[in-house]
Design a protein around this motif. Structure first.
Motif, PDB file in Angstrom:
ATOM      1  N   GLN A   1      49.628  63.647  75.989  1.00 17.41           N
ATOM      2  CA  GLN A   1      48.383  63.899  76.722  1.00 17.41           C
ATOM      3  C   GLN A   1      48.339  63.202  78.074  1.00 17.41           C
ATOM      4  O   GLN A   1      47.548  63.556  78.926  1.00 17.41           O
ATOM      5  CB  GLN A   1      47.171  63.495  75.865  1.00 17.41           C
ATOM      6  CG  GLN A   1      47.107  61.997  75.591  1.00 17.41           C
ATOM      7  CD  GLN A   1      45.890  61.659  74.729  1.00 17.41           C
ATOM      8  OE1 GLN A   1      46.012  61.297  73.570  1.00 17.41           O
ATOM      9  NE2 GLN A   1      44.720  61.795  75.344  1.00 17.41           N
ATOM     10  N   TRP A   2      49.226  62.201  78.294  1.00 13.45           N
ATOM     11  CA  TRP A   2      49.273  61.516  79.591  1.00 13.45           C
ATOM     12  C   TRP A   2      50.429  62.008  80.483  1.00 13.45           C
ATOM     13  O   TRP A   2      50.706  61.398  81.495  1.00 13.45           O
ATOM     14  CB  TRP A   2      49.399  60.005  79.385  1.00 13.45           C
ATOM     15  CG  TRP A   2      48.143  59.373  78.886  1.00 13.45           C
ATOM     16  CD1 TRP A   2      47.046  59.039  79.643  1.00 13.45           C
ATOM     17  CD2 TRP A   2      47.835  58.978  77.540  1.00 13.45           C
ATOM     18  NE1 TRP A   2      46.073  58.474  78.847  1.00 13.45           N
ATOM     19  CE2 TRP A   2      46.531  58.437  77.547  1.00 13.45           C
ATOM     20  CE3 TRP A   2      48.529  59.060  76.324  1.00 13.45           C
ATOM     21  CZ2 TRP A   2      45.903  57.948  76.389  1.00 13.45           C
ATOM     22  CZ3 TRP A   2      47.909  58.590  75.174  1.00 13.45           C
ATOM     23  CH2 TRP A   2      46.616  58.037  75.208  1.00 13.45           C
ATOM     24  N   THR A   3      51.089  63.103  80.033  1.00  4.88           N
ATOM     25  CA  THR A   3      52.304  63.531  80.740  1.00  4.88           C
ATOM     26  C   THR A   3      52.098  63.653  82.260  1.00  4.88           C
ATOM     27  O   THR A   3      52.846  63.075  83.042  1.00  4.88           O
ATOM     28  CB  THR A   3      52.818  64.872  80.167  1.00  4.88           C
ATOM     29  OG1 THR A   3      53.135  64.668  78.786  1.00  4.88           O
ATOM     30  CG2 THR A   3      54.070  65.340  80.897  1.00  4.88           C
ATOM     31  N   SER A   4      51.067  64.362  82.672  1.00  8.85           N
ATOM     32  CA  SER A   4      50.959  64.590  84.116  1.00  8.85           C
ATOM     33  C   SER A   4      50.621  63.299  84.861  1.00  8.85           C
ATOM     34  O   SER A   4      51.139  63.049  85.950  1.00  8.85           O
ATOM     35  CB  SER A   4      49.970  65.719  84.431  1.00  8.85           C
ATOM     36  OG  SER A   4      48.660  65.271  84.242  1.00  8.85           O
ATOM     37  N   GLU A   5      49.795  62.432  84.269  1.00  8.19           N
ATOM     38  CA  GLU A   5      49.499  61.147  84.916  1.00  8.19           C
ATOM     39  C   GLU A   5      50.758  60.295  85.047  1.00  8.19           C
ATOM     40  O   GLU A   5      51.003  59.689  86.089  1.00  8.19           O
ATOM     41  CB  GLU A   5      48.454  60.342  84.123  1.00  8.19           C
ATOM     42  CG  GLU A   5      47.026  60.856  84.191  1.00  8.19           C
ATOM     43  CD  GLU A   5      46.728  61.927  83.157  1.00  8.19           C
ATOM     44  OE1 GLU A   5      47.688  62.452  82.543  1.00  8.19           O
ATOM     45  OE2 GLU A   5      45.546  62.251  82.957  1.00  8.19           O
ATOM     46  N   ILE A   6      51.534  60.251  83.967  1.00 12.44           N
ATOM     47  CA  ILE A   6      52.729  59.403  83.989  1.00 12.44           C
ATOM     48  C   ILE A   6      53.771  59.947  84.970  1.00 12.44           C
ATOM     49  O   ILE A   6      54.360  59.191  85.741  1.00 12.44           O
ATOM     50  CB  ILE A   6      53.304  59.236  82.555  1.00 12.44           C
ATOM     51  CG1 ILE A   6      52.295  58.455  81.698  1.00 12.44           C
ATOM     52  CG2 ILE A   6      54.660  58.524  82.586  1.00 12.44           C
ATOM     53  CD1 ILE A   6      52.604  58.404  80.214  1.00 12.44           C
ATOM     54  N   PHE A   7      53.967  61.264  84.978  1.00 16.87           N
ATOM     55  CA  PHE A   7      54.880  61.849  85.968  1.00 16.87           C
ATOM     56  C   PHE A   7      54.433  61.484  87.383  1.00 16.87           C
ATOM     57  O   PHE A   7      55.253  61.162  88.249  1.00 16.87           O
ATOM     58  CB  PHE A   7      54.958  63.375  85.806  1.00 16.87           C
ATOM     59  CG  PHE A   7      56.121  63.818  84.950  1.00 16.87           C
ATOM     60  CD1 PHE A   7      57.354  64.078  85.538  1.00 16.87           C
ATOM     61  CD2 PHE A   7      55.991  63.959  83.572  1.00 16.87           C
ATOM     62  CE1 PHE A   7      58.432  64.477  84.760  1.00 16.87           C
ATOM     63  CE2 PHE A   7      57.076  64.357  82.790  1.00 16.87           C
ATOM     64  CZ  PHE A   7      58.295  64.617  83.379  1.00 16.87           C
ATOM     65  N   ASN A   8      53.156  61.526  87.592  1.00  7.36           N
ATOM     66  CA  ASN A   8      52.607  61.223  88.918  1.00  7.36           C
ATOM     67  C   ASN A   8      52.873  59.765  89.296  1.00  7.36           C
ATOM     68  O   ASN A   8      53.263  59.465  90.429  1.00  7.36           O
ATOM     69  CB  ASN A   8      51.103  61.529  88.909  1.00  7.36           C
ATOM     70  CG  ASN A   8      50.543  61.586  90.309  1.00  7.36           C
ATOM     71  OD1 ASN A   8      51.238  62.013  91.232  1.00  7.36           O
ATOM     72  ND2 ASN A   8      49.305  61.135  90.474  1.00  7.36           N
ATOM     73  N   ILE A   9      52.687  58.865  88.342  1.00  5.41           N
ATOM     74  CA  ILE A   9      52.938  57.437  88.612  1.00  5.41           C
ATOM     75  C   ILE A   9      54.424  57.201  88.911  1.00  5.41           C
ATOM     76  O   ILE A   9      54.782  56.521  89.863  1.00  5.41           O
ATOM     77  CB  ILE A   9      52.465  56.574  87.412  1.00  5.41           C
ATOM     78  CG1 ILE A   9      50.933  56.629  87.313  1.00  5.41           C
ATOM     79  CG2 ILE A   9      52.943  55.126  87.570  1.00  5.41           C
ATOM     80  CD1 ILE A   9      50.362  56.036  86.016  1.00  5.41           C
ATOM     81  N   VAL A  10      55.305  57.816  88.097  1.00  4.73           N
ATOM     82  CA  VAL A  10      56.758  57.646  88.316  1.00  4.73           C
ATOM     83  C   VAL A  10      57.154  58.238  89.669  1.00  4.73           C
ATOM     84  O   VAL A  10      57.947  57.651  90.419  1.00  4.73           O
ATOM     85  CB  VAL A  10      57.566  58.296  87.166  1.00  4.73           C
ATOM     86  CG1 VAL A  10      59.061  58.237  87.450  1.00  4.73           C
ATOM     87  CG2 VAL A  10      57.242  57.614  85.845  1.00  4.73           C
TER      88      VAL A  10
END
Lengths: 438, 438
Positions: free
Chosen positions: B185-194
């Motif tokens: 559920q955090w995939t897009s946030e985490i991709f964005n942070i990376v």
């Protein structure tokens, strides 16, 4: 299967790969000829300010121009638009960079222009034009008029048209003739009638001239003049015998003689066996932009193609943007229109124009390394090489190869071991040892 | 002297002849590399329907797009606009001509795109992009991922940059890792942070991850993962030791291993001495468009240049226009931006790039014929040749020659008589017999 309409906008030329390859071959051949003659390629933005684009315009241009906007603007507020020809941006570029350019400035532009015309056969909204211009500082010798025409002659040799006829004249002749006859006030009407003379019968032209009320003697003199055409040796005595003592006429005569003499000399070379030239007084080119030499080119075997390239001498490139006097001479090939017509006449042979030279077909992944090494080697000898990397059956891979490439090389066990490859011509089916190929 | 403002629109790159020559040299070198790899050049219209261009868009695209109108329309009514990248027109082209194209369809477009951005350093409103894409029918082997990167490697060799580092990863790894940790559920946030991790300090990245409330153990696992970089031999064991039993992760690992292994092998050749490659898990490429292999290239000696070219694998080229599954892999060089930055770093040497090879300078009209014959001969050996036809003094003609050309040949009485010519290098001043030249 489609969800929304994916056709290109109407009035744009969108080509499949083989035709695109053929179009590009002509386009780069033309550009190559221009550069070979020392023309300098410039690139102006496709978007320009409407103030610049419409400085001179009026009539059709204003109606056809594409304005460019972002959000919340109306057409009236749009201060940017798409260029509709190369001449206006060339004028802007030349004035803007005046102090950094060397004059005479020999410029070429081969790129797209845009007109919001009603799309019809051979008339595009988005189309390629190939322009050459020489711009002088204050003055420009007549020798450049010949140079422009010879440059276009070299470019035309690229086109798949059997024979060309360059028709050349000089607007000072008719201008001077009318001055001598005291008919200056009818100059633009008479130019217009002469410009259309080839599209109607001689009777219609004579009638149009008579309707001006300029006297039947003058009508005869004008029609006699416009019927003069031929080689230098024929036309110069005929023009002299018109006995116009007018200075403009005399100047036009000397200029035309210089240009036609030089053209006849240079086109005599075997290289130009397909190109003929004659002087023809009916050529005036509609635009009042031109002030001296004017020319157009037709295909004697395909008269319906119309003018293949045209141009002429102008007194002032950029009078709307500067007081600096910038006389020039230029010419243009309307390539998108021409390509469309050539296709219609079956003169474009796209069957032979596969975009890729060689497709290398490894039978399995085991041959990928050998295939890639072979590809690198062929690329070094300037070939366009695809390596087919799909996991299909050999037959399917070869079908694919035949669609995109002119030649194929199969790489299997044997080839990897021996390092000997066979190359197959996919048109003729002929197989050769790669070592013997080209 | 100027009457109205003749500058180009702001945000357009308008170059003087020497710089234009240098730009064109890079552009055609890149295109040449693409065609050498069997990519097929296609040309899509610059104007397309807004329905097509905005099918997927949102956010910036919608704000930046240039709409195209004729008279009496408002922005809302505009149903045509200028393309803002090559991907959307490629998708439209591929769907429209689906039945006539051979798949995998290897397409290249090297042309201008348009965005109504606020112009700033290196960001243009009218700019060149050089794209390559391979589009499969239903599926596309991983071998094409390597092929795209190797094609771009050959193109990069044209650029005046001393060394390149290709950084490659696969988005399935991070996607799978998150699946394995039950953090989908955090995939897009985490991709964005990376994706932003390299622009900020490690603390900021860690803090951003911690702020998601995913637990500090997960934060450590993610940061450990993103710090993995290096050659195949280093990274594969490290990735395996993460112990993710997730299938997506495993698939990404196998794909990355295939790509990095093949790239290391092929880049070992002397040809690619300037190009290095490594896997780097911090590379995710912002766009959620990419689904597998992702890559970008930097210049280790000029980190500030940023990404020189980038791209990746996508699951579906044209899902807005068709239900047909068209997976692909592609990459792009933003040439206008890159050229601007290279100029700023002094890496573009335009002093040596005169647009004309040889200027032939006849002393008077008596030598014109000889000069023209000599020009024709040099053109046949593929030289760009100008004949200076002005009636200026010899000194002025030579000044002109030095501005436009790299070499000059003076043609006077003696040369006409003897047929022997001297050629002068206008940079070094060195004079050679033409017979001994090249």
């Amino acid at each position: 299967m489609k969800k929304i309409n994916t056709s290109a906008i109407s009035g744009a030329q969108e080509l499949l790969p083989s035709l695109q390859t053929e179009f590009d071959r002509l386009k780069s051949g033309i550009l190559h000829a221009f550069l070979a003659h020392g023309f300098i390629k410039i690139e102006t933005p496709i978007i320009d300010r409407t103030e610049i684009l419409l400085a001179k315009a009026g009539g059709d241009t204003e109606k056809q121009i594409y304005k460019v906007i972002k959000t919340a603007e109306t057409a009236d507020q749009a201060n940017q638009a798409l260029r509709f020809d190369h001449t206006v941006p060339l004028a802007r570029y030349t004035v803007e960079h005046m102090n950094e350019l060397a004059f005479p400035f020999k410029a070429t532009q081969v790129a797209r222009n845009f007109r919001g015309e009603r799309p019809q056969k051979g008339r595009f909204r988005e189309f390629y034009q190939c322009d050459v211009d020489v711009i002088g500082w204050e003055k420009l010798p007549i020798a450049y008029d010949t140079e422009i025409i010879m440059t276009l002659a070299d470019a035309m040799l690229v086109l798949p048209i059997p024979r060309f006829l360059i028709r050349v004249s000089n607007r000072k002749l008719l201008t001077g003739l009318l001055e001598g006859l005291n008919l200056q006030q009818w100059t633009s009407e008479i130019f217009n009638i002469v410009d259309h003379a080839e599209k109607v019968s001689p009777e219609v032209t004579r009638e149009a001239l008579e309707n001006l009320g300029i006297g039947s003697e003058n009508v005869v003199k004008i029609t006699t003049f416009t019927q003069i055409r031929g080689k230098r040796a024929e036309i110069i005595p005929k023009l002299e015998s018109l006995g116009s003592q007018n200075e403009t006429f005399e100047q036009g005569l000397r200029e035309l003689e210089t240009v036609i003499t030089e053209l006849e000399n240079r086109l005599r070379s075997e290289t130009y066996a397909r190109i003929d030239v004659e002087a023809d007084m009916v050529i005036v080119r509609g635009l009042d932009y031109y002030t001296g030499t004017v020319f157009e080119t037709v295909a004697p075997d395909y008269r319906e193609i119309g003018s293949i390239c045209s141009g002429g001498r102008y007194a002032d490139l950029a009078r709307y943007y500067t007081d600096q006097h910038l006389p020039g001479v230029g010419g243009s090939i309307g390539l998108s229109r021409l390509f469309y017509i050539l296709r219609n006449y079956g003169l474009i042979n796209n069957a032979q124009s596969k975009p890729v030279d060689v497709a290398i077909v490894p039978i399995s992944e085991n041959e990928y390394t050998t295939a890639q090494e072979l590809a690198e080697k062929l690329r070094r000898s300037d070939k366009k090489v695809d390596v087919v990397l799909t996991d299909k059956r050999l037959g399917d891979k070869l079908t694919y190869a035949a669609k995109i490439a002119n030649f194929a090389i199969i790489v299997g066990d044997d080839e990897v071991r021996s390092g000997n490859f066979k190359i197959k011509n996919l048109q003729t089916g002929k197989v050769t040892d790669l070592a013997d190929w080209q």
